[in-house]
Design an enzyme around this catalytic site. Structure first.
Site, PDB file in Angstrom:
ATOM      1  N   CYS A  33       0.827  -1.208   0.000  1.00 27.79           N
ATOM      2  CA  CYS A  33       0.000   0.000   0.000  1.00 27.79           C
ATOM      3  C   CYS A  33       0.865   1.262   0.000  1.00 27.79           C
ATOM      4  CB  CYS A  33      -0.904   0.051   1.227  1.00 27.79           C
ATOM      5  SG  CYS A  33      -1.887  -1.410   1.443  1.00 27.79           S
ATOM      6  N   CYS A 102      -5.365   6.852   4.085  1.00 27.11           N
ATOM      7  CA  CYS A 102      -4.295   5.921   3.729  1.00 27.11           C
ATOM      8  C   CYS A 102      -3.030   6.095   4.550  1.00 27.11           C
ATOM      9  CB  CYS A 102      -3.988   6.007   2.232  1.00 27.11           C
ATOM     10  SG  CYS A 102      -3.353   7.588   1.684  1.00 27.11           S
TER      11      CYS A 102
END
Lengths: 125, 387
Positions: A33, A102
């Protein structure tokens, strides 16, 4: 894009590194990620004597990591568990909306380190 | 913004002062609408036609095959949607690659939602499309093949002439998005076997907001913009006269200097890469080692993330881009790097440096001196780099 305080923490991160023989280690995120963080803690009498971080990630990920170590140091474990990702972002004067989700994992990392410490304590007892 | 070292010429370029000067009178002195019949309008119409000829000359096309647009995105949208609409009786299948610009991929997804089918041909590890794979993807109902000339992220130059030959043999129209390649490498429509080609002025020292579409005479397309009778009734809207003048001036000047400038920039680019590779362990080139735009360098840095590198370089007055999505607001890393088989964590740690006219050897040496320290610092901070 980032507030001056975020950039200040990115330029001069507090408590960056690893505590040798840490009492607790927390890892959150993953490199796929693009964001990952490791928090190590030293605990004495239920107080966070030392907190350090290592972070792979963008400016927000680094700044939130740095901020959470500052917020947590000297606090009791219960107080530290009250620190939230949102609270970290607020202490930095906010983050861009797309970063809230995020790259805002620092409190999770801290909690994971505390839980790791508590589990070790239970195992010892 | 003094003393900034700009190394993001694939994103945009500064407008050339000569171009700016050529544009100026068309704003306030000779401001006529080229669609009008008195002298002021005729002057404007004349300069538009001169500009059209200049663009045609650089591409080796006929002036009647050049249509002015608002830029690369409009040109690409028009090519895709215009051909799809005009040829839907023949079929509803289109072919593209996995590494196209979003201005190609998004219009294609738009068509898919309306019943068209799209085949996306994969690329190899260097970002190359295999012309044979394109050949195998062609069906009786294929109406368009669209493959970019040079990739905007890694700079890989596709075998457009070969793919064009495949398309021609099969009787299928062929479009190329040449936004990154025009005036950087030779772009002649006859040599490339293309029927339709997109370009954008601000990539070659022209102004933003203006581009062109080359449409070979035999190509039927439905207009994207309906309205007035401009551009032979195919693209409505009052012509952006200053922009068109700027585009023509910029393409001509940049194409004239192309060979010498390509040699200069590729030498600097290679010096940069060699210098960085000598000083930084575990960095790897993304893209084709040789079949690549002369100004393009994209590489991955193990153990760190792209945006952090960009911020650190910016603090040192160097402007570059990354393959990390953090900069664009999505969680996904670059679709181009992923399509080339690069792992997501490495795509996040990729960085793009694209050189231009203003870059000097001193700039290159400054980056070679500065960047290793940035990487070392970020790696020290990283929980995944332990070398």
């Amino acid at each position: 894009m980032y507030s001056e305080l975020v950039m200040e923490h990115f330029r001069n991160p507090r408590n960056m590194g690893v505590i040798e023989e840490a009492d607790g280690v927390g890892e959150v995120g993953n490199p796929t990620c693009g964001d990952m963080m490791r928090i190590t803690i030293k605990v004495k009498d239920d107080v966070l004597e030392d907190v350090k971080f290592q972070t792979l990630g963008c400016g927000a990920a680094v700044a939130t990591s740095s901020m959470v170590t500052e917020m947590a140091k000297g606090k009791t474990l219960d107080e530290a568990l009250e620190i939230s990702n949102k609270g970290v972002a607020e202490s930095l004067g906010g983050l861009p909306p797309n970063k809230m989700h995020c790259s805002n994992l620092a409190a999770d990392g801290l909690h994971a380190a505390i839980e790791d410490y508590l589990e070790k304590q239970t195992a010892k007892a | 913004m003094e003393n900034v070292i700009y190394m993001d010429h694939a994103a945009t370029t500064p407008t050339d002062p000569e171009v700016l000067k050529a544009m100026e009178p068309w704003f306030d002195v000779q401001y006529g609408n080229p669609a009008t019949l008195y002298s002021l309008g005729l002057l404007a119409s004349q300069v538009v036609e001169e500009s059209r000829s200049a663009v045609a000359d650089v591409l080796g096309a006929d002036p009647a095959e050049i249509y002015f647009t608002s830029g690369g995105t409009e040109s690409n949208n028009w090519a895709i949607k215009g051909v799809a609409d005009a040829h839907q009786k023949k079929g509803r299948h289109l072919i593209t690659s996995t590494i196209e610009h979003h201005a190609i991929l998004e219009p294609l997804e738009f068509l898919e939602k309306r019943g068209y089918e799209v085949t996306r041909v994969p690329v190899d590890g260097a970002g190359l499309v295999d012309p044979d794979a394109v050949r195998r993807a062609i069906r009786p109902d294929t109406i368009l093949i669209s493959i970019m000339h040079a990739n905007n992220e890694v700079g890989t130059i596709e075998p457009i002439a070969e793919i064009g030959a495949v398309a021609r043999e099969a009787g299928v129209l062929f479009h190329t998005d040449a936004v990154q390649s025009v005036a950087k490498i030779p772009v002649k429509v006859a040599d490339l076997n293309v029927d339709i080609l997109s370009l954008s002025a601000h990539k070659f020292y022209g102004p933003k907001g203006v581009g062109a579409l080359y449409l070979a005479k035999r190509v039927r397309v439905t207009p994207l913009l309906h309205g007035g009778a401009q551009e032979r009734r195919r693209r409505a809207g009052t012509l952006n006269v200053p922009g068109i003048v700027g585009l023509a001036k910029a393409i001509h000047k940049t194409a004239d200097q192309m060979e010498a400038e390509a040699a200069r920039e590729s030498a600097l680019r290679d010096r940069l890469w060699e210098g960085l590779r000598e000083r930084i362990p575990h960095i790897y080139l993304n893209g084709h080692p040789t079949q690549r735009l002369p100004n393009a360098l994209n590489f991955r840095v193990e153990g760190i993330e792209g945006e952090a590198m960009i911020l650190c370089l910016d603090m040192n007055r160097v402007g570059v881009s990354s393959g990390s999505a953090c900069t664009t607001g999505s969680l996904e890393p670059s679709h181009v790097l992923l399509a080339m088989g690069i792992a997501a964590e490495h795509a996040h740690g990729s960085i793009r440096m694209t050189l231009g006219r203003a870059n000097t050897q001193e700039d290159i040496d400054y980056v070679i001196d500065t960047f290793p320290g940035i990487v070392a610092r970020l790696r020290e901070m990283s929980p995944v780099y332990n070398k």
